[in-house]
Write an enzyme that holds these catalytic residues in place. Structure first.
Site, PDB file in Angstrom:
ATOM      1  CB  CYS A 112      -0.986  -0.075   1.044  1.00 37.85           C
ATOM      2  SG  CYS A 112      -2.034  -1.495   1.297  1.00 37.85           S
ATOM      3  CG  HIS A 238      -3.232   3.480   2.663  1.00 38.37           C
ATOM      4  ND1 HIS A 238      -3.617   3.003   1.374  1.00 38.37           N
ATOM      5  CD2 HIS A 238      -3.396   2.447   3.401  1.00 38.37           C
ATOM      6  CE1 HIS A 238      -4.067   1.900   1.346  1.00 38.37           C
ATOM      7  NE2 HIS A 238      -3.698   1.361   2.649  1.00 38.37           N
ATOM      8  CG  ASN A 268      -6.636  -0.847   1.504  1.00 37.08           C
ATOM      9  OD1 ASN A 268      -6.096  -0.380   0.671  1.00 37.08           O
ATOM     10  ND2 ASN A 268      -6.191  -1.397   2.716  1.00 37.08           N
TER      11      ASN A 268
HETATM   12  O1  UT7 Z   1      -3.697  -1.252   3.492  1.00 37.49           O
HETATM   13  C1  UT7 Z   1      -3.140  -1.576   4.809  1.00 37.49           C
HETATM   14  C2  UT7 Z   1      -3.884  -2.970   5.225  1.00 37.49           C
HETATM   15  N1  UT7 Z   1      -4.625  -2.977   6.170  1.00 37.49           N
HETATM   16  C3  UT7 Z   1      -5.308  -2.477   6.998  1.00 37.49           C
HETATM   17  O2  UT7 Z   1      -5.252  -0.990   7.076  1.00 37.49           O
HETATM   18  C4  UT7 Z   1      -6.104  -2.805   8.105  1.00 37.49           C
HETATM   19  C5  UT7 Z   1      -5.837  -2.423   9.499  1.00 37.49           C
HETATM   20  N2  UT7 Z   1      -6.665  -3.042  10.218  1.00 37.49           N
HETATM   21  C6  UT7 Z   1      -8.207  -2.763  10.353  1.00 37.49           C
HETATM   22  O3  UT7 Z   1      -8.591  -1.850   9.552  1.00 37.49           O
HETATM   23  C7  UT7 Z   1      -9.020  -3.265  11.296  1.00 37.49           C
HETATM   24  O4  UT7 Z   1      -8.150  -3.927  12.293  1.00 37.49           O
HETATM   25  C8  UT7 Z   1     -10.173  -4.125  10.652  1.00 37.49           C
HETATM   26  C9  UT7 Z   1     -11.247  -3.325  10.120  1.00 37.49           C
HETATM   27  C10 UT7 Z   1      -9.245  -5.225   9.958  1.00 37.49           C
HETATM   28  C11 UT7 Z   1     -10.877  -5.125  11.743  1.00 37.49           C
HETATM   29  O5  UT7 Z   1     -11.316  -4.031  12.695  1.00 37.49           O
HETATM   30  P1  UT7 Z   1     -11.137  -4.253  14.211  1.00 37.49           P
HETATM   31  O6  UT7 Z   1     -11.899  -3.256  15.018  1.00 37.49           O
HETATM   32  O7  UT7 Z   1      -9.882  -4.413  14.582  1.00 37.49           O
HETATM   33  O8  UT7 Z   1     -11.606  -5.675  14.357  1.00 37.49           O
HETATM   34  P2  UT7 Z   1     -11.145  -7.133  15.417  1.00 37.49           P
HETATM   35  O9  UT7 Z   1     -10.257  -7.820  14.162  1.00 37.49           O
HETATM   36  O10 UT7 Z   1     -10.810  -6.947  16.522  1.00 37.49           O
HETATM   37  O11 UT7 Z   1     -12.558  -8.101  15.266  1.00 37.49           O
HETATM   38  C12 UT7 Z   1     -13.708  -7.608  16.112  1.00 37.49           C
HETATM   39  C13 UT7 Z   1     -14.632  -8.791  15.663  1.00 37.49           C
HETATM   40  C14 UT7 Z   1     -13.968 -10.123  15.635  1.00 37.49           C
HETATM   41  O12 UT7 Z   1     -15.115 -11.114  16.213  1.00 37.49           O
HETATM   42  P3  UT7 Z   1     -14.722 -11.574  17.706  1.00 37.49           P
HETATM   43  O13 UT7 Z   1     -13.359 -12.400  17.676  1.00 37.49           O
HETATM   44  O14 UT7 Z   1     -14.535 -10.398  18.757  1.00 37.49           O
HETATM   45  O15 UT7 Z   1     -15.965 -12.432  18.264  1.00 37.49           O
HETATM   46  C15 UT7 Z   1     -14.061 -10.760  14.165  1.00 37.49           C
HETATM   47  O16 UT7 Z   1     -14.257 -12.264  13.809  1.00 37.49           O
HETATM   48  O17 UT7 Z   1     -15.597  -8.673  14.388  1.00 37.49           O
HETATM   49  C16 UT7 Z   1     -15.183  -9.754  13.569  1.00 37.49           C
HETATM   50  N3  UT7 Z   1     -15.305  -9.511  12.301  1.00 37.49           N
HETATM   51  C17 UT7 Z   1     -16.279  -9.229  11.312  1.00 37.49           C
HETATM   52  N4  UT7 Z   1     -17.660  -9.141  11.815  1.00 37.49           N
HETATM   53  C18 UT7 Z   1     -18.401  -8.889  10.872  1.00 37.49           C
HETATM   54  C19 UT7 Z   1     -14.200  -9.463  11.309  1.00 37.49           C
HETATM   55  N5  UT7 Z   1     -14.493  -9.177  10.208  1.00 37.49           N
HETATM   56  C20 UT7 Z   1     -15.768  -8.771  10.050  1.00 37.49           C
HETATM   57  C21 UT7 Z   1     -16.709  -8.753   9.275  1.00 37.49           C
HETATM   58  N6  UT7 Z   1     -18.260  -8.608   9.554  1.00 37.49           N
HETATM   59  N7  UT7 Z   1     -16.519  -8.444   7.821  1.00 37.49           N
END
Ligand code: UT7
Length: 313
Positions: A112, A238, A268
């Site tokens: 990215c 970004h 993204n």
């Molecule tokens: O370009 C560079 C690359 N990437 C990034 O910039 C990504 C950086 N990270 C993020 O943007 C965030 O970490 C995410 C958007 C990927 C995730 O958000 P988060 O607030 O960090 O959520 P999390 O990973 O802590 O997950 C929270 C919950 C989990 O459930 P449990 O384990 O707490 O029961 C996930 O399984 O949300 C669940 N979850 C979803 N639920 C519904 C993860 N993806 C989804 C989804 N729909 N699509």
């Protein structure tokens, strides 16, 4: 002599995939995606359109905007992690397709942050007097490497291309400072699997890194030119997640309407995200002559890059 952006362009595929469409593909909800990421929809390229096709359209748009002919390009740099094939590079393909008869060409792979690496590379060639017109493109067809069964990642990404023509501008304009960095120890947090070619990400780890790095690099590039946060007029971060982008915006104290938020409409798009967002803001007339603009990105690698640039020629 300084190097500056003298033209911008972009292209997004027609097909829109909304969050409601995503609800039919994986166990997710529009509400979750919106509140956790800010994304409302993304674009997906058709099967007959590969990465170089997206790049070609953005390149044409940027050349027109810059009023530069393809045959006057000295170099083409394409940032991508989803090339049509490993080689020839996308930039080589474009050199031929655009008719850029005298241009050198190579691809840049920094996930990215790729566009930032390309832009800052172009700056060196312009400022040492070797080249006059360098086309820098960020382009991805991420849908090729997306795991459509993994709700943690598939809701985040989209396909797009953004481009900028970089050339000499007056001393007080253009790219005034930059920062580039990498931290290979973070590689396992975001990578393409060797077995299945699919994208893997530990979102939480990348998030932690990004909310620290984006504000820090943004402040660093401004301090390098003897200015402070209050002097920043426009922020193009970004477009990965609105919560990460907000961390940078609030650290700089930039008003909401002075930050690009293309992430809502395109998700993204990795290397494409910064030049796409920039091109849209320029076309909408939101970036004004003499504005101090900060471009800042982070991504797989881990990698990061930022520039402070004074808009205008
Ligand atoms: O370009 C560079 C690359 N990437 C990034 O910039 C990504 C950086 N990270 C993020 O943007 C965030 O970490 C995410 C958007 C990927 C995730 O958000 P988060 O607030 O960090 O959520 P999390 O990973 O802590 O997950 C929270 C919950 C989990 O459930 P449990 O384990 O707490 O029961 C996930 O399984 O949300 C669940 N979850 C979803 N639920 C519904 C993860 N993806 C989804 C989804 N729909 N699509």
């Amino acid at each position: 002599m300084n190097a500056g952006i003298i033209g911008t362009g972009h292209y997004v595929p027609e097909k829109v995939l909304t969050n409601h469409d995503m609800e039919k593909i994986v166990d997710t909800s529009d509400e979750w995606i919106r509140t956790r990421t800010g994304i409302e929809e993304r674009r997906i390229a058709s099967d007959d359109m590969d990465t170089s096709d997206l790049a070609f359209r953005a390149a044409e748009d940027a050349l027109k905007d810059a009023d530069v002919k393809a045959e006057d390009l000295d170099m083409i740099l394409v940032a991508t992690v989803t090339p049509d094939q490993p080689f020839p590079s996308v930039s080589n393909m474009l050199q031929h397709r655009l008719g850029a008869t005298k241009a050198a060409s190579m691809d840049v792979a920094a996930a990215c942050s790729g566009f930032m690496y390309g832009l800052i590379t172009a700056k060196q060639f312009i400022e040492n007097g070797a080249y006059e017109n360098v086309l820098v493109i960020g382009v991805e067809k991420l849908s090729k490497i997306t795991n459509w069964e993994d709700r943690n990642t598939c809701v985040l990404f989209g396909d797009a291309a953004g481009a900028a023509v970089v050339g000499p501008v007056s001393d007080d304009k253009g790219i005034l400072s930059f920062e580039l960095g990498s931290e290979g120890s973070g590689g396992p947090h975001l990578y393409q699997g060797k077995e299945d070619d699919l994208l893997y990400m530990n979102g939480r780890e990348v998030f932690k890194f990004a909310v620290r790095q984006m504000p820090e690099s943004s402040v660093n590039v401004v301090k390098k030119i003897g200015l402070s946060e209050q002097d920043v007029d426009y922020l193009i971060p970004h477009q990965a997640n609105i919560r990460i982008m907000e961390a940078a915006r609030q650290r700089l104290g930039v008003p909401e309407e002075k930050m690009a938020t293309a992430v809502k409409r395109y998700g993204n798009t990795s290397s494409a995200s910064i030049p796409l967002a920039l091109s849209e803001e320029v076309k909408a007339g939101k970036i004004k002559e003499n504005d101090l603009v900060v471009l800042v990105g982070f991504g797989g690698g881990l990698t990061w890059g930022a520039v402070a640039l004074r808009w205008g020629k």
